[in-house]
Design a protein around this motif. Structure first.
Motif, PDB file in Angstrom:
ATOM      1  N   GLY A  27      10.978   5.817  12.080  1.00 19.66           N
ATOM      2  CA  GLY A  27      10.552   4.645  12.742  1.00 19.66           C
ATOM      3  C   GLY A  27      10.434   3.472  11.729  1.00 19.66           C
ATOM      4  N   ALA A  28      10.947   2.313  12.152  1.00 15.74           N
ATOM      5  CA  ALA A  28      11.159   1.177  11.269  1.00 15.74           C
ATOM      6  C   ALA A  28       9.641   0.588  11.026  1.00 15.74           C
ATOM      7  N   PHE A  29       8.806   0.591  11.945  1.00 14.15           N
ATOM      8  CA  PHE A  29       7.548  -0.085  11.802  1.00 14.15           C
ATOM      9  C   PHE A  29       6.404   0.908  11.355  1.00 14.15           C
ATOM     10  N   SER A  30       5.545   0.363  10.401  1.00 18.95           N
ATOM     11  CA  SER A  30       4.536   1.112  10.025  1.00 18.95           C
ATOM     12  C   SER A  30       3.231   0.207   9.771  1.00 18.95           C
ATOM     13  N   VAL A  31       2.024   0.629   9.895  1.00 19.75           N
ATOM     14  CA  VAL A  31       0.624   0.067   9.436  1.00 19.75           C
ATOM     15  C   VAL A  31       0.179   0.926   8.430  1.00 19.75           C
ATOM     16  N   ILE A  32      -0.178   0.255   7.230  1.00 19.03           N
ATOM     17  CA  ILE A  32      -0.673   0.690   5.823  1.00 19.03           C
ATOM     18  C   ILE A  32      -1.950   0.120   5.657  1.00 19.03           C
ATOM     19  N   ASN A  33      -2.811   0.839   5.066  1.00 19.62           N
ATOM     20  CA  ASN A  33      -4.292   0.302   4.544  1.00 19.62           C
ATOM     21  C   ASN A  33      -4.204   0.119   3.317  1.00 19.62           C
ATOM     22  N   THR A  34      -5.352  -0.689   2.786  1.00 19.44           N
ATOM     23  CA  THR A  34      -5.460  -1.050   1.570  1.00 19.44           C
ATOM     24  C   THR A  34      -5.112   0.083   0.440  1.00 19.44           C
TER      25      THR A  34
END
Length: 132
Positions: free
Chosen positions: A99-106
């Motif tokens: 998938g092209a979208f991702s959420v990454i934390n600090t």
């Protein structure tokens, strides 16, 4: 005082005799220099809707947009002088795989990844807990 740089007379004459090169846009577009990856208007709408909600709750205060050659990044900050709390990334190379979208934390951990941005952004939805 003038706004002109301090050049000798010879330097000024040399600078005036050699103008900056003119680049033809048709030929520039034919080169292998790819355009940067950007967020589409509907994608930005979904991201800014979540961002507005979190600003209203006092969680987030600032953001930054980066359009790189291989991905687009929307970074979210608690304070502008710190590292981003979260990065929402669009990487077209991963579209067929994870998938092209991702959420990454600090820390660099991927919190959620997928093909649909709205589903990926649900990681920011707060789950109500029963308090006894």
């Amino acid at each position: 005082m003038t706004d002109q740089p301090d050049l000798s007379r010879e330097g000024r004459e040399r600078q005036a005799s050699s103008p900056a090169p003119v680049i033809d846009l048709k030929e520039y577009r034919k080169t292998d220099d790819p355009l940067p990856v950007t967020f589409h208007r509907t994608e930005l709408d979904a991201i800014l809707w979540v961002y507005g909600r979190m600003v209203g709750e006092g969680e987030w205060r600032d953001y930054a947009l980066d359009h790189l050659r291989d991905k687009a990044v929307f970074s979210v900050f608690k304070r502008s002088g710190e590292l981003p709390l979260y990065r929402i990334e669009k990487n077209p190379k991963l579209a067929a795989k994870q998938g092209a979208f991702s959420v990454i934390n600090t820390n660099g951990m991927v919190l959620k990844r997928g093909h649909d941005l709205r589903q990926v952004l649900k990681v920011f939805d707060k789950v109500l807990k029963l308090v006894e």
